[in-house]
Design a protein around this motif. Sequence first.
Motif, PDB file in Angstrom:
ATOM      1  N   ASN A 291       0.852  -1.192   0.000  1.00 39.52           N
ATOM      2  CA  ASN A 291       0.000   0.000   0.000  1.00 39.52           C
ATOM      3  C   ASN A 291       0.882   1.233   0.000  1.00 39.52           C
ATOM      4  O   ASN A 291       1.917   1.263   0.653  1.00 39.52           O
ATOM      5  CB  ASN A 291      -0.871   0.034   1.263  1.00 39.52           C
ATOM      6  N   PRO A 292       0.442   2.311  -0.671  1.00 39.35           N
ATOM      7  CA  PRO A 292       1.175   3.569  -0.504  1.00 39.35           C
ATOM      8  C   PRO A 292       1.103   4.000   0.965  1.00 39.35           C
ATOM      9  O   PRO A 292       0.056   3.863   1.594  1.00 39.35           O
ATOM     10  CB  PRO A 292       0.403   4.545  -1.393  1.00 39.35           C
ATOM     11  N   ALA A 293       2.221   4.499   1.487  1.00 39.39           N
ATOM     12  CA  ALA A 293       2.248   4.947   2.886  1.00 39.39           C
ATOM     13  C   ALA A 293       1.433   6.237   3.021  1.00 39.39           C
ATOM     14  O   ALA A 293       1.280   6.983   2.042  1.00 39.39           O
ATOM     15  CB  ALA A 293       3.685   5.194   3.317  1.00 39.39           C
ATOM     16  N   ILE A 294       0.966   6.500   4.236  1.00 40.06           N
ATOM     17  CA  ILE A 294       0.167   7.712   4.481  1.00 40.06           C
ATOM     18  C   ILE A 294       0.940   8.969   4.086  1.00 40.06           C
ATOM     19  O   ILE A 294       0.393   9.893   3.470  1.00 40.06           O
ATOM     20  CB  ILE A 294      -0.240   7.797   5.978  1.00 40.06           C
ATOM     21  N   GLU A 295       2.247   8.958   4.401  1.00 42.48           N
ATOM     22  CA  GLU A 295       3.074  10.138   4.069  1.00 42.48           C
ATOM     23  C   GLU A 295       3.130  10.334   2.559  1.00 42.48           C
ATOM     24  O   GLU A 295       3.060  11.467   2.058  1.00 42.48           O
ATOM     25  CB  GLU A 295       4.514   9.962   4.584  1.00 42.48           C
ATOM     26  N   GLU A 296       3.256   9.226   1.829  1.00 41.47           N
ATOM     27  CA  GLU A 296       3.304   9.296   0.352  1.00 41.47           C
ATOM     28  C   GLU A 296       1.990   9.850  -0.186  1.00 41.47           C
ATOM     29  O   GLU A 296       1.984  10.667  -1.112  1.00 41.47           O
ATOM     30  CB  GLU A 296       3.446   7.887  -0.235  1.00 41.47           C
ATOM     31  N   ILE A 297       0.885   9.378   0.394  1.00 36.55           N
ATOM     32  CA  ILE A 297      -0.434   9.808  -0.076  1.00 36.55           C
ATOM     33  C   ILE A 297      -0.619  11.302   0.187  1.00 36.55           C
ATOM     34  O   ILE A 297      -1.079  12.056  -0.688  1.00 36.55           O
ATOM     35  CB  ILE A 297      -1.562   9.001   0.606  1.00 36.55           C
TER      36      ILE A 297
ATOM     37  N   ILE B  25      -0.178   8.272  -9.769  1.00 39.03           N
ATOM     38  CA  ILE B  25      -0.166   6.810  -9.585  1.00 39.03           C
ATOM     39  C   ILE B  25      -0.360   6.455  -8.118  1.00 39.03           C
ATOM     40  O   ILE B  25      -1.077   5.512  -7.778  1.00 39.03           O
ATOM     41  CB  ILE B  25       1.149   6.193 -10.130  1.00 39.03           C
ATOM     42  N   THR B  26       0.247   7.224  -7.232  1.00 39.61           N
ATOM     43  CA  THR B  26       0.092   6.976  -5.791  1.00 39.61           C
ATOM     44  C   THR B  26      -1.369   7.091  -5.377  1.00 39.61           C
ATOM     45  O   THR B  26      -1.891   6.246  -4.657  1.00 39.61           O
ATOM     46  CB  THR B  26       0.944   7.963  -4.981  1.00 39.61           C
ATOM     47  N   ILE B  27      -2.031   8.126  -5.866  1.00 35.73           N
ATOM     48  CA  ILE B  27      -3.443   8.321  -5.527  1.00 35.73           C
ATOM     49  C   ILE B  27      -4.297   7.216  -6.137  1.00 35.73           C
ATOM     50  O   ILE B  27      -5.215   6.682  -5.496  1.00 35.73           O
ATOM     51  CB  ILE B  27      -3.937   9.712  -5.983  1.00 35.73           C
ATOM     52  N   GLU B  28      -3.972   6.838  -7.377  1.00 42.13           N
ATOM     53  CA  GLU B  28      -4.718   5.764  -8.050  1.00 42.13           C
ATOM     54  C   GLU B  28      -4.605   4.463  -7.261  1.00 42.13           C
ATOM     55  O   GLU B  28      -5.592   3.768  -7.012  1.00 42.13           O
ATOM     56  CB  GLU B  28      -4.142   5.571  -9.453  1.00 42.13           C
ATOM     57  N   LYS B  29      -3.383   4.131  -6.820  1.00 39.30           N
ATOM     58  CA  LYS B  29      -3.176   2.912  -6.021  1.00 39.30           C
ATOM     59  C   LYS B  29      -3.924   3.015  -4.698  1.00 39.30           C
ATOM     60  O   LYS B  29      -4.575   2.063  -4.260  1.00 39.30           O
ATOM     61  CB  LYS B  29      -1.685   2.735  -5.718  1.00 39.30           C
ATOM     62  N   ALA B  30      -3.829   4.164  -4.054  1.00 37.70           N
ATOM     63  CA  ALA B  30      -4.475   4.338  -2.754  1.00 37.70           C
ATOM     64  C   ALA B  30      -5.987   4.150  -2.876  1.00 37.70           C
ATOM     65  O   ALA B  30      -6.616   3.539  -2.015  1.00 37.70           O
ATOM     66  CB  ALA B  30      -4.144   5.711  -2.191  1.00 37.70           C
ATOM     67  N   GLN B  31      -6.548   4.663  -3.970  1.00 37.36           N
ATOM     68  CA  GLN B  31      -7.995   4.497  -4.168  1.00 37.36           C
ATOM     69  C   GLN B  31      -8.334   3.050  -4.483  1.00 37.36           C
ATOM     70  O   GLN B  31      -9.265   2.483  -3.927  1.00 37.36           O
ATOM     71  CB  GLN B  31      -8.472   5.415  -5.319  1.00 37.36           C
TER      72      GLN B  31
ATOM     73  N   VAL C 163      -7.188   2.555   0.578  1.00 37.96           N
ATOM     74  CA  VAL C 163      -6.550   3.298   1.684  1.00 37.96           C
ATOM     75  C   VAL C 163      -6.849   4.794   1.585  1.00 37.96           C
ATOM     76  O   VAL C 163      -6.382   5.586   2.375  1.00 37.96           O
ATOM     77  CB  VAL C 163      -5.017   3.075   1.764  1.00 37.96           C
ATOM     78  N   LEU C 164      -7.621   5.164   0.586  1.00 37.01           N
ATOM     79  CA  LEU C 164      -8.036   6.559   0.437  1.00 37.01           C
ATOM     80  C   LEU C 164      -9.545   6.586   0.284  1.00 37.01           C
ATOM     81  O   LEU C 164     -10.090   5.829  -0.502  1.00 37.01           O
ATOM     82  CB  LEU C 164      -7.365   7.157  -0.812  1.00 37.01           C
TER      83      LEU C 164
END
Lengths: 86, 284
Positions: free
Chosen positions: B229-235, B273-279, B283-284
């Motif tokens: 998962n992308p980390a919260i800081e990354e998101i 890409i980070t947001i896309e993965k998080a969604q 995790v978003l």
Amino acid sequence: MKTGICGTMESNDCFITVWESDSLKIEIESIVGDFFYDRIAWVIKKTISEMEITNVHIKVIDKGALDFCIKARLIVALSRMEESHA
Amino acid sequence: MRRSLLFIPGNNPGMLLNCDVFESDAVIFDLEDAVSIFEKDSARMLVFNYLESMKIKTEIIIRINGMDTPYYSDDLEKIVCDKLDTIMLPKARVSDLQLLDSMLVKYEKNRNLTKKIAIIPIIESAISLLEVEQIVTYPRVNGVLLGAEDYTKDLEINRTKKAEEILYARNRIIVACKAYKIDAIDTPFTDVYDEDGLKKETSFVKGLGMNAKSAIHPNQIELINEIFNPAIEEINEAKRILASYEEAMKKGLGVFSLDGKMIDAPIIKRAQITIEKAQKFGVL
């Protein structure tokens, strides 16, 4: 006598043995027989009807198998019976 | 886009029944190594009947037997259906991919399938690794898995937890996959009781560029998903970048800075890409 077997005695599975016979005979032993005996018998009969098989002796030892498992194990047991030598 | 792929023995009805409980992004019903040669027929019949009768939300992958065995054609004949998303091809060579592709074209047409079945080749030998740059170009291929156990056997070396012996293979697969924007999938961590080891290895391969990791035990899935998962800081950083990007666009600026750093197209793309993965991973 031609025989076929398939399945295991593991939970959620069934162990099916089939033999050549001159009539249809179905035996079912199930850990949930009180609730599901009729259902298991129905699946067996439906499957052999679809395969146009009438004369066979089938024994099922059921450990809580769902329909898809009973059907799959039965079809393979019958196929193995056909391939076996007397 | 996957984080975790869980191997499930194809001849085990109890495990088939529970396959989507463990929340892996994909399940791999295994007709190959997990099934003895005496039970190949019963495994493929069981998987087929399971697919016919059950609704599963997760991606369905079936690992067929290798195309150097007498079993693969019966596997395909039985299991190709609309519920199948992907075929995992062991000991993959370019020639195998060509044959598999042509067989799938016929099945898809003759069985009126509504979608194109994807392929994940497994790199399990030196010659497969040499061919990976060709393998990733096939349109059906949407991921590549490293099969380290057979790979190290082919190289006549020991497989170790330190895994230095497979670093080259990992890197080569990652570069090839990234070039064609498909998933680079790592080999399973085979010590199912070593959670620290799994965590260390998964973090390490994520740092190399792997997108996902395969698993051989359900207990491994939660940790693998968490790490990929992308980390919260990354998101949060991605959100800031995209918000600043939107502002810059309104002002007609091509590049802009954030916290004194220049933000250009590759950084914006990575944030997207980070947001896309998080969604996608919830995790978003």
